[in-house]
Design an enzyme around this catalytic site. Structure first.
Site, PDB file in Angstrom:
ATOM      1  N   ASP A   2      49.448  29.059  15.413  1.00 48.94           N
ATOM      2  CA  ASP A   2      49.357  27.593  14.883  1.00 48.94           C
ATOM      3  C   ASP A   2      48.379  27.539  13.585  1.00 48.94           C
ATOM      4  O   ASP A   2      47.238  27.364  14.230  1.00 48.94           O
ATOM      5  CB  ASP A   2      48.952  26.866  15.931  1.00 48.94           C
ATOM      6  CG  ASP A   2      48.855  25.374  15.714  1.00 48.94           C
ATOM      7  OD1 ASP A   2      49.322  24.792  14.489  1.00 48.94           O
ATOM      8  OD2 ASP A   2      48.517  24.324  16.394  1.00 48.94           O
TER       9      ASP A   2
ATOM     10  N   HIS B  20      48.831  15.825  22.518  1.00 49.63           N
ATOM     11  CA  HIS B  20      47.922  16.451  23.513  1.00 49.63           C
ATOM     12  C   HIS B  20      47.032  15.401  24.108  1.00 49.63           C
ATOM     13  O   HIS B  20      46.630  14.507  23.283  1.00 49.63           O
ATOM     14  CB  HIS B  20      46.960  17.377  22.588  1.00 49.63           C
ATOM     15  CG  HIS B  20      47.703  18.759  22.387  1.00 49.63           C
ATOM     16  ND1 HIS B  20      47.837  19.047  21.148  1.00 49.63           N
ATOM     17  CD2 HIS B  20      48.593  19.645  22.979  1.00 49.63           C
ATOM     18  CE1 HIS B  20      48.529  20.348  20.885  1.00 49.63           C
ATOM     19  NE2 HIS B  20      49.002  20.486  21.985  1.00 49.63           N
TER      20      HIS B  20
ATOM     21  N   ASN C 295      47.958  20.808  30.272  1.00 50.76           N
ATOM     22  CA  ASN C 295      46.397  21.265  30.459  1.00 50.76           C
ATOM     23  C   ASN C 295      45.565  20.256  31.093  1.00 50.76           C
ATOM     24  O   ASN C 295      44.902  20.304  31.842  1.00 50.76           O
ATOM     25  CB  ASN C 295      46.062  21.713  28.869  1.00 50.76           C
ATOM     26  CG  ASN C 295      44.747  22.296  28.724  1.00 50.76           C
ATOM     27  OD1 ASN C 295      43.932  22.204  29.768  1.00 50.76           O
ATOM     28  ND2 ASN C 295      44.337  22.659  27.591  1.00 50.76           N
TER      29      ASN C 295
ATOM     30  N   GLY D 258      52.077  17.948  27.673  1.00 51.71           N
ATOM     31  CA  GLY D 258      52.715  17.365  28.747  1.00 51.71           C
ATOM     32  C   GLY D 258      51.965  16.352  29.788  1.00 51.71           C
ATOM     33  O   GLY D 258      52.730  15.376  30.475  1.00 51.71           O
ATOM     34  N   SER D 259      50.637  16.523  29.677  1.00 53.91           N
ATOM     35  CA  SER D 259      50.001  15.442  30.586  1.00 53.91           C
ATOM     36  C   SER D 259      49.967  13.987  30.400  1.00 53.91           C
ATOM     37  O   SER D 259      50.283  13.475  29.306  1.00 53.91           O
ATOM     38  CB  SER D 259      48.503  15.871  30.424  1.00 53.91           C
ATOM     39  OG  SER D 259      47.938  17.427  30.804  1.00 53.91           O
TER      40      SER D 259
ATOM     41  N   ASP E 105      48.104  30.260  23.363  1.00 56.19           N
ATOM     42  CA  ASP E 105      48.319  28.900  22.994  1.00 56.19           C
ATOM     43  C   ASP E 105      47.692  28.465  21.710  1.00 56.19           C
ATOM     44  O   ASP E 105      46.364  28.497  21.659  1.00 56.19           O
ATOM     45  CB  ASP E 105      47.807  27.878  24.154  1.00 56.19           C
ATOM     46  CG  ASP E 105      48.277  26.628  24.093  1.00 56.19           C
ATOM     47  OD1 ASP E 105      49.336  26.221  23.512  1.00 56.19           O
ATOM     48  OD2 ASP E 105      47.582  25.588  24.618  1.00 56.19           O
ATOM     49  N   HIS E 106      48.176  28.070  20.679  1.00 60.13           N
ATOM     50  CA  HIS E 106      47.921  27.546  19.601  1.00 60.13           C
ATOM     51  C   HIS E 106      46.673  28.419  18.782  1.00 60.13           C
ATOM     52  O   HIS E 106      45.553  28.239  18.582  1.00 60.13           O
ATOM     53  CB  HIS E 106      46.974  26.151  19.818  1.00 60.13           C
ATOM     54  CG  HIS E 106      47.985  24.885  20.113  1.00 60.13           C
ATOM     55  ND1 HIS E 106      48.597  24.303  19.084  1.00 60.13           N
ATOM     56  CD2 HIS E 106      48.099  24.302  21.179  1.00 60.13           C
ATOM     57  CE1 HIS E 106      49.426  23.292  19.596  1.00 60.13           C
ATOM     58  NE2 HIS E 106      49.073  23.461  20.774  1.00 60.13           N
TER      59      HIS E 106
ATOM     60  N   SER F 295      43.689  29.227  24.979  1.00 58.65           N
ATOM     61  CA  SER F 295      43.540  28.746  23.790  1.00 58.65           C
ATOM     62  C   SER F 295      42.644  29.905  23.236  1.00 58.65           C
ATOM     63  O   SER F 295      42.186  30.534  23.986  1.00 58.65           O
ATOM     64  CB  SER F 295      43.150  27.497  23.526  1.00 58.65           C
ATOM     65  OG  SER F 295      41.799  27.403  24.204  1.00 58.65           O
TER      66      SER F 295
END
Length: 303
Positions: free
Chosen positions: A114, A198, A250, A228-229, A92-93, A59
């Site tokens: 993003d 998230h 993450n 996905g966590s 990422d983002h 990130s």
């Protein structure tokens, strides 16, 4: 040492071929966040052991912590060579076009723009315009661009509250809006929301696979799942078969890292050589990565 243009083109071409293979063969590639060298080592060891392709992702905050895009590019290239693995970098983002441009220039193969990350209420027109700017800039290297049409729910922390699914559903991707957004921007990958969010929560996440099938039918580009966590593994297996090519992890890594480090510190109160404390931590993170890779169906899929 910076990559030359020819090397960057070769890497992005391989990245595109990987995304094509994932769709053809029904597996997803794990995208794992890093904010230190130990996590990068754990991911590399898991990829080598399982002969799986992986992405490491950073990130904006992680880019700053690890010394900038070029330093991250050099670290990942070194680990990829040392472990002889198929590994790519995803930004990422990223909240700004400028950061995306820096990552593209450094040779990142995957770029996630993003705009709603910095402004949750950003207008769709602004999101489309700035996403198109990144898509145009990425043509210089062939990097794959990912985006979404609205704010992605949640944050990558460990939460104590239960999931408010009525609120989560308000942010779910609508197939027709996804189709229009892909057409308007020319992105390579669409980040979709189907109940994923998230963060790590005390209850498991529930994904709407029927909605995913509708989205898959509506768009032809790649699909990624963020947040996905904390998701039961069977959802990943199904999602990959439906046509998800990339899944982000993450919080699970951060939780394994911190809780294991706390345990090691308690057990070794007189040890101040940090490197001697890290093997158990790396092993715990590696175990999480291996579990996800197996669920994503990417074992043995490295080129």
């Amino acid at each position: 040492m910076s990559l030359i243009a020819e090397q960057i083109y070769e890497n992005t071409a391989r990245a595109r071929e990987l995304m094509h293979r994932s769709r053809q063969e029904g597996f997803a590639v794990g995208a794992f966040n890093i904010d230190n060298q130990e996590t990068l080592q754990a991911i590399s060891q898991a990829a080598q052991k399982l002969q799986a392709p992986v992405m490491v992702e950073v990130s904006a905050g992680e880019v700053k912590t690890m010394g900038g895009c070029q330093n991250i590019r050099d670290m990942v290239s070194n680990y990829r060579s040392t472990y002889n693995i198929e590994m790519y970098i995803n930004l990422d983002h990223a909240p700004t076009v400028e950061l995306c441009q820096q990552a593209i220039d450094a040779g990142f193969e995957f770029i996630h723009i993003d705009i709603s990350q910095a402004n949750h209420d950003a207008a769709l027109e602004e999101i489309i315009a700035k996403t198109k700017d990144v898509v145009a800039y990425a043509r210089s290297t062939g990097a794959l661009v990912e985006a979404e049409e609205r704010y992605f729910f949640g944050d990558s922390n460990v939460h104590k509250e239960a999931i408010d699914y009525e609120e989560v559903k308000k942010w779910n991707t609508k197939p027709n809006e996804a189709r229009d957004f892909v057409a308007a921007t020319g992105i390579d990958t669409m980040a979709v929301q189907i109940g994923n969010l998230h963060g790590l929560y005390p209850v498991p996440k529930i994904l709407d696979l029927d909605l995913l099938r509708e989205i898959r039918a509506a768009i032809d580009c790649q699909i990624s799942l963020h947040g996905g966590s904390g998701t039961p593994l069977h959802y990943f297996e199904d999602a990959a078969k439906i046509g998800v090519s990339k899944i982000n992890i993450n919080s699970d890594l951060r939780y394994a890292f911190r809780t294991t480090l706390e345990k090691v510190l308690r057990e070794n109160p007189d040890e101040y050589a940090v490197y001697k404390l890290m093997p158990q931590v790396c092993a715990a993170v590696q175990a999480v990565v291996e579990e996800k890779i197996q669920a994503f169906g990417s074992v043995g899929k490295a080129a």
